[in-house]
Design an enzyme around this catalytic site. Sequence first.
Site, mmCIF file in Angstrom:
data_model
loop_
_atom_site.group_PDB
_atom_site.id
_atom_site.type_symbol
_atom_site.label_atom_id
_atom_site.label_comp_id
_atom_site.label_asym_id
_atom_site.label_seq_id
_atom_site.Cartn_x
_atom_site.Cartn_y
_atom_site.Cartn_z
ATOM 1 N N GLY A 1 64.359 6.721 11.137
ATOM 2 C CA GLY A 1 65.248 7.873 10.973
ATOM 3 C C GLY A 1 65.563 8.493 12.313
ATOM 4 O O GLY A 1 65.054 8.088 13.361
ATOM 5 N N GLN A 2 66.432 9.485 12.265
ATOM 6 C CA GLN A 2 66.863 10.151 13.488
ATOM 7 C C GLN A 2 67.192 11.602 13.169
ATOM 8 O O GLN A 2 67.727 11.916 12.108
ATOM 9 C CB GLN A 2 68.092 9.456 14.080
ATOM 10 C CG GLN A 2 68.482 9.953 15.462
ATOM 11 C CD GLN A 2 69.483 9.007 16.121
ATOM 12 O OE1 GLN A 2 69.876 7.999 15.546
ATOM 13 N NE2 GLN A 2 69.887 9.329 17.322
ATOM 14 N N GLY B 1 65.187 13.544 18.172
ATOM 15 C CA GLY B 1 65.215 12.171 18.670
ATOM 16 C C GLY B 1 65.114 11.190 17.514
ATOM 17 O O GLY B 1 65.646 11.433 16.432
ATOM 18 N N SER B 2 64.391 10.095 17.713
ATOM 19 C CA SER B 2 64.309 9.031 16.708
ATOM 20 C C SER B 2 62.861 8.762 16.329
ATOM 21 O O SER B 2 61.940 9.010 17.105
ATOM 22 C CB SER B 2 64.947 7.741 17.240
ATOM 23 O OG SER B 2 66.289 7.959 17.612
ATOM 24 N N ASP C 1 57.672 26.576 9.789
ATOM 25 C CA ASP C 1 58.772 25.665 9.441
ATOM 26 C C ASP C 1 58.417 24.848 8.197
ATOM 27 O O ASP C 1 58.646 23.629 8.154
ATOM 28 C CB ASP C 1 59.108 24.745 10.615
ATOM 29 C CG ASP C 1 60.542 24.205 10.532
ATOM 30 O OD1 ASP C 1 61.344 24.777 9.772
ATOM 31 O OD2 ASP C 1 60.856 23.230 11.233
#
Length: 611
Positions: free
Chosen positions: A321-322, A326-327, A441
Site C-alpha cells: 500500500g501507499q 510513503g509506501s 490518531d
Amino acid sequence: MSLVPFIFFFLLFPYSGAENTSVVNSDENIYEFCPPTKCSKNGPKIRFPFRLKSQSISCGLEGFEVSCSNDKTMLHLPFSSGYYVEHISYLDRSITIMDMHDTTCRIQSLLSLNLTNSRFSLLGDLYGNTTSTYGLWNCTMRIIWTSTFGFEEIGFGKIGPFDCMSSDRNFVYAILDWDISEMPPSCRRYRTVNISIYDWYQKSQTKKIVVEWKALDGCYGCEKLGNYCGFNTTSNSTICFINQHHGRVVKIALSTATSIGGIIFFALVILLVYKSRKSENEKEIQLKVEKFLEDYRSLNPTRYTYSDLKKITGKFRHRLGQGGYGSVFRGKLSNGIPVAVKMLEHLKGNGEEFINEVATIGRIHHFNIVRLLGFYSEGTRRALIYEFMPNGSLEKFIFSDINKSIQRPLSWEKLQGIAIGIARGIEYLHQGCNQRILHFDIKPHNILLDHNFQPKISDFGLAKLCSKEQSVVSMTAARGTIGYIAPELFCRHFGEVSYKSDVFSYGMMLLEMVGCQKNIDLTIDIESQIYFPEWIYNKMSQGKELNLEIEVDGDEEIAKKLAIVGLWCIQWNPTKRPSMPMVLQMLEGDLQSLEIPPKPFASSDDEMDAN
C-alpha cells in the site's frame, strides 16, 4: 567569488555534451537523409533509435524496426507480432504498444509478448512501480483464501482468477513464489509472467503495455534539451544533432542572457542559501534522531541497514500500500517471519514521528498493539519493520465496496470482539505502561487485523507520553484525523486535552463499525450530509429499532450495545466520557445494564437558542 564564473558557464552553455557524445549542427546531421517521419498525422514520430523497415540501416539501431500498416505504426520484435505503437517517449526511453489481436485479455497480451533476445524490457508502469515474476497456475476449482476476499482484492502475492482465461472447470491464477505453499493439490504451475501488481486492476481491461529500451550513453542529456540523438557508425558513439528550430530558440536565449544574468545569479544565490539552511536543518534532525537511538540502545527492535531492507523485501518488489507517509512493502526476515516494511518517505517536522514510533511501540508488548520488530535510519531515510498483518486494516472491512453485498463482511459477534480488543489495547496505553501513552490518531485505518481478526493498534507517529499522574496535557496544535479529533483539541472551551481525547476517537470509530459508513463524508455536500451519530442517537433515545443487518439472535443486542457505548464515548464534554476500563465493563456487560447517554453534541437548533 569563484562561484560567479562557474554559474555563468552554465548560463551561456546550456549543453556541453556527454561522455562519448559529440554535438553537430543540424546542417550536417543525418536527418537530411533520415528525417523524422510518421505513419499518420496523429501517429508517434519515428526517429533514432527507431527506423522504418524501408529506411536505410544507418537511420536506426538493430531491433528497433517499425513499419506502417493502415496508418498504424507496427513494432517488429524477434518472436512477437501483432503489436502497434501508440506512443514513444524518447526522453523516458519508453514505448506504449497495443495488442492488435482480437482480445481484451491483458494477461493474454502479456503472455504473447515475447521480449527474449530483444532490446526491450517490460516496464511496471510510468509511475515507477516495479514488476514481479509470477507463476501461472491452472486449478480445477475456484480458490478462496480465508485471510482475504478471494482474489478480487489486490494483495499478498495473488491475482485472479483471470476470467478471460478461465472456464467452468478451469481457473487461472498468478501467484508469487512465496505464496505457493497455500496452493491446493488440484492446481499445477505451467507458465511464468511479469506483472506490475500495484496497478493491475486499474489496467486489467486495456491491451496497452509499456516497455522500455536500454539507455544509450549521452542520449538523455541531448533529448532533454530538445535535440535529437543519433549514432556515428565510424566512431561507434552517439551524436547529439541540434534541432534547427531549437537552435534558433537557444540563440535568442543567449542574446538576452547578459541582461538577465544578474537576476538569475541573484536567484541562484538565494536558492543556494535556502538549500544550505535546509541541509543544516536536516543535519540537526539527523543528530537528534541519532542521539535518541543512542539513548535507547536497550530497546528490543533491531536496527537494520539499507542492504538488509533490500534482502528483507526482495528489492521492494511487493508493495502492500501507499499513503501520505510513503509506501509499505511485504517482506520476510531471515528467520522466515513475514513482516511489513513501512518506508517513511514524506516525513514532516523534526523527526518526531519516527522517534514516537520507536519510543512507544519499541518499549511495550501487548496482544492488541502491533509489534515493532526493527527499524532503519540513515541520513534522511528511515523505515519501520512491523509484524505482518494478513487481513490488513479494519477500514477495508467497514468502508469497502463489499459492504454493498447482502451480508456484512464481519459478523456482529466478530465486530464486538474487535471492539473489545481495541479497548484493551487503549486501556494498556493509558494504564498499563510506566508512562501513559496518548495515541491521538485512533481510527479504522490504524487498526490492523491478524489472521484470526484480532485487532492491533498501529501508527504511533502522533503519540504523546506523559506521567500517569498528569491528568491534563499541553498541546500547541490539534493533531489527528478529521472526523475523529476530539473537540477540545480544536477549542479549549470544550475542556482540557487528556486521555479522554483517545476515548472520543474510539467512540467515533465504534459508531462507524455499527453503521458500516463514515460518520462524516467530506466528499458529500455539507448541506446534504446525514450525521450518523445524531441519527443513531435519535433512534436510541426514542426506543426505535436501528434497522441494521441482523442475521442471528443476539445481533440486535450487540449492535445496540456498541452504539450506546460509542455515544457515551463521543460526549463533547470530556468529563462525561467514560475511561477505557469503564468502556470495557460496558462492552462485556449486559445491554439491560446500560443507560442511554445524554445528547453528545449541540444541534444547530440548540446553538440558535443559545445565541
